[in-house]
Design a protein around this motif. Sequence first.
Motif, PDB file in Angstrom:
ATOM      1  N   ASP A  58       0.730  -1.548  -0.395  1.00  0.00           N
ATOM      2  CA  ASP A  58       0.179   0.595   0.368  1.00  0.00           C
ATOM      3  C   ASP A  58       1.217   1.071   0.051  1.00  0.00           C
ATOM      4  O   ASP A  58       2.028   1.796   0.093  1.00  0.00           O
ATOM      5  N   HIS A 114       3.776  -5.325   5.943  1.00  0.00           N
ATOM      6  CA  HIS A 114       2.497  -5.240   6.891  1.00  0.00           C
ATOM      7  C   HIS A 114       1.074  -6.139   6.394  1.00  0.00           C
ATOM      8  O   HIS A 114       0.842  -5.996   7.389  1.00  0.00           O
ATOM      9  N   GLU A 115       1.013  -6.043   5.443  1.00  0.00           N
ATOM     10  CA  GLU A 115      -0.447  -6.578   5.055  1.00  0.00           C
ATOM     11  C   GLU A 115      -0.094  -8.041   4.645  1.00  0.00           C
ATOM     12  O   GLU A 115       0.321  -8.355   3.272  1.00  0.00           O
TER      13      GLU A 115
HETATM   14 ZN    ZN Z   1      -0.743  -0.522   5.138  1.00  0.00          ZN
END
Ligand code: ZN
Length: 365
Positions: free
Chosen positions: A38, A63-64
């Motif tokens: 992102d 982190h996703e």
């Molecule tokens: Zn994020």
Amino acid sequence: MKAIAVQRGSEGPTVVEKPRPTPNEGEALLRTLRVGVDGTDHEVIGGSHGGFPEGEDHVVLGHEAVAVVADANGTDLDEGDVVVPTVRRPPAEGTNDYFERGEPDMAPEGEYVERGIVGEHGYMAEFFTSPPEYLVSIPEDRWEVGFLVEPISITEKAMEHAYASRSAFEWTPESALVLGNRSLGLITLAMLEYGVDSDRSFAAHDFERTYCLGRRERPDPTVDIIDEIGATYVNSNETPLETVPETYESMDFVYEATGYAPHAFETVEALSPNGVGALLGIPDSWEFEVDGGRIHNELVLHNKALVGTVNSHVKHFEGAVDTLDELPDWLLADLVTTVATPDDVAPAFEYGDDQIKAVVEFDRL
Ligand code: ZN
Ligand code: NDP
């Protein structure tokens, strides 16, 4: 194992070889399936946000994530469980009250690290380890879209805080405007439009009219999605935020996901009386002129609120798992514009207008 990292002094992410981690007591070993990219990852890559783990010359991104339990290692997880990890962990000095209370998302800077963002390696590697209290289970058949639980949880938290700020009176919001048409903006727009109504979701609401503001001209894939969702696209080149109330209407709820700092202040003007704006963007330092008196006056005389919100924790992830189930399949398919593999990872980090959500797929279930 392969990991995707940003090295000190180098431009852009590279694939590095690292030893497969060994779980400590109380930790499970996870085999990574997919990791999303992102705007925050692009900020970490560009060096404007986040930081390296102490004493290290690189940070593993990501982190996703969605992963499968490879070795439960004596925890109460089961091998084969599909899980999504939360992002914040205690800092090197050890745990603190925020973590003890299960509210690490409310910890101030310095009292946490964030995997893949600030001071700790992320999940863009074939394996990672985690204590089970930072893992949220998802149904096995959602493994391909499980990486969306983290970004959805960001909005679950934002909604919880926005609604809490309006809980002292009977608030009956009808209109909502999302600023920003990249992944966070589009996911949020869908959450607002589709009226997620599960018990656990904090995004439950009843907006009758939804809008999304961007600066793209048609034709554009993100505008196509906005149309398909059934929201109104506001082109900020024709209708800057401060003129939205006169061109369309004033908004009961504004969700800022642009990181464009003037939007924080223009949001106050775009709000209806008693409205609330949630600010999510993470801009760099930027000085510009605003009419501070007018903004102050608007906030006071019209009972408006602005809430800043960052990160999320387990309850928001649990809400997000339910929310994910209520978003239409066509949307989830259209949001994912690139599925890259560690052997050819570059396409995941291209950030042209045709990229919405890229994922790196390490393995399949
Ligand atoms: Zn994020
Ligand atoms: P991006 O930061 O890439 O998305 C920004 C979007 O805003 C893009 O669609 C961009 O348009 C649009 N935009 C930027 N400036 C303007 C402007 N002046 N007028 C109109 N539109 C504008 O990715 P994300 O969606 O992932 O993240 C959105 C923001 O939220 C980022 O600042 C990110 O750091 C932050 N974030 C915050 C989190 C939190 O917990 N608070 C969590 C995750 C993200 P275009 O694409 O045409 O350039």
